[in-house]
Design an enzyme around this catalytic site. Structure first.
Site, PDB file in Angstrom:
ATOM      1  N   LYS A 263       0.825  -1.224  -0.004  1.00 37.64           N
ATOM      2  CA  LYS A 263       0.157   0.138   0.174  1.00 37.64           C
ATOM      3  C   LYS A 263       0.935   1.241   0.111  1.00 37.64           C
ATOM      4  CE  LYS A 263      -3.931  -2.175   0.244  1.00 37.64           C
ATOM      5  NZ  LYS A 263      -5.005  -1.729  -0.617  1.00 37.64           N
TER       6      LYS A 263
ATOM      7  N   HIS B 156     -10.015  -8.428  -8.030  1.00 37.36           N
ATOM      8  CA  HIS B 156      -9.866  -8.014  -6.577  1.00 37.36           C
ATOM      9  C   HIS B 156     -10.571  -8.728  -5.579  1.00 37.36           C
ATOM     10  CE1 HIS B 156     -11.532  -5.188  -3.302  1.00 37.36           C
ATOM     11  NE2 HIS B 156     -10.251  -5.007  -3.256  1.00 37.36           N
TER      12      HIS B 156
END
Length: 391
Positions: free
Chosen positions: A190, A321
């Site tokens: 991230k 996803h």
């Protein structure tokens, strides 16, 4: 609290059908996370850390005793709404031929048309749609991927759960090494913090530790503006990344398209879109190199297959996803080699586990999804509703 409803299937709907849906149960289950999860949306003040995942389960049984299990989910908000909408539309399944999945999807969509054809409404439909495909594949004695037409018996997988921004940089490196040692093929980190230098430092540390051969992706979770995204994409070119994910707002198709055209590193996006129409617009703008549809979010397998067909026609790569328990099957049917996201978060909900080795996730060979709900999932269930009568 559990609610049980008894709704009789319309006799006309079952007329002439070889089998018909006799019973449906929807359940609202809340999966607690071991640690609060933070990505860039938390650090920029737009969201709070995530502490649980709201799961919507749909169980379907036919007059002849065939069963299917499906699920959808919501993070941070929307779980009660999905559950409420699922209860409203569930009676529309009763009496229908379970093989008529496309017809049923359309019927459920129109049953809740006033809430629109994207977002929470179709996410509730997704649980039923997945359950019907699971039932149909089980009845055929095939895994879901084999039933749909598999291209491969395993898919490349990458880990995300170890790379969130709440993780200190030294632990980030440990997590990445552990994932590679476990046999996972790639690592996603991230990024998107207010301090861009912190993003660069974290990525540099992991790349130096893992070396150049391990595939790495980064995900900004929509938190950059256009100038920042352009600057960071240029800096990140040196790291030989598999992709840069959601550098901009999910609906900024033109901005994503400009980045995809300018930089060598592929751009990935699509996970936040909740309809086929939204994905078609993204594809039309050439706004991604990797398309990232989420089966439950777009309304199940029926719309996912339409999106995948459009992506194939456009020559895009695929990286579904979340929800690896479903996407391992859907990734296996895509013509070009996809990447499937590995999250171990949902594992306690099921009795079965996916096998990982040599950088790849093995596609289950059990009929249907190859899943059954665990006792823990039942224990975490906060509400359920039944419709019709079990045979």
């Amino acid at each position: 609290m559990s609610a049980v409803s008894s709704v009789t299937a319309p006799a006309a709907a079952a007329t002439g059908a070889s089998d018909s849906i006799a019973w449906v149960r929807v359940s609202s289950c809340y999966l607690p996370l071991a640690n609060p999860i933070s990505d860039a949306k938390v650090l920029t003040g737009r969201q709070k850390p995530m502490t649980e995942i709201a799961m919507l389960f749909a169980e379907v049984e036919t007059r002849d005793g065939h069963r299917g299990l499906g699920f959808s989910y919501s993070k941070r908000a929307g779980g009660p709404g999905q559950f409420a909408h699922a209860q409203e539309i569930a009676p529309a399944l009763l009496g229908e031929d379970p093989s008529d999945i496309a017809k049923i999807w359309t019927k459920l969509c129109w049953a809740g048309a006033s809430v629109g054809r994207s977002g929470m409404g179709v996410q509730a439909i997704g649980a039923f749609d997945v359950a019907l495909y699971d039932l149909k594949a089980r009845r055929a004695g095939l895994s879901l991927s084999k039933f749909l037409g598999s291209q491969r018996d395993s898919v490349r997988c990458y880990n995300t759960s170890g790379g969130f921004l709440h993780t200190p940089i030294d632990q980030l490196v440990v997590n990445a090494q552990a994932s590679v040692a476990r046999g996972i093929g790639g690592i996603k980190l991230k990024v998107g913090q207010p301090d861009c230098a912190a993003d660069i430092a974290r990525l540099t540390a992991v790349r130096q530790q893992l070396g150049d051969a391990v595939p790495i992706m980064v995900d900004a979770n929509q938190q950059w503006d256009r100038p920042t995204a352009q600057r960071m994409c240029r800096i990140f070119e040196q790291f030989n990344l598999v992709w840069i994910e959601e550098p901009l707002d999910a609906y900024d198709f033109e901005g994503h398209a400009a980045l995809a055209a300018q930089f060598d590193t592929p751009i990935a996006t699509g996970e936040m879109l909740t309809s086929t129409t939204e994905h078609f617009e993204l594809i039309r703008h050439r706004a991604a190199d990797y398309l990232m549809p989420d089966g439950p979010r777009v309304g199940g397998i029926t719309p996912f297959l339409k999106i995948a067909a459009q992506a194939e026609h456009a020559g895009l790569m695929l990286g579904p996803h979340f929800a690896m328990e479903l996407h391992v099957h859907l990734g296996a049917i895509y013509p070009t080699e996809p990447w499937v996201e590995h999250f171990d978060w949902l594992e306690p909900l099921f009795n079965e586990r996916l096998e990982i080795r040599d950088g790849r996730m093995q596609v289950p060979t059990r009929p249907g999804l190859g899943l059954s709900l665990s006792d823990q999932a039942r224990a975490w269930t906060r509400g359920s509703a039944e419709f019709g009568q079990r045979p």
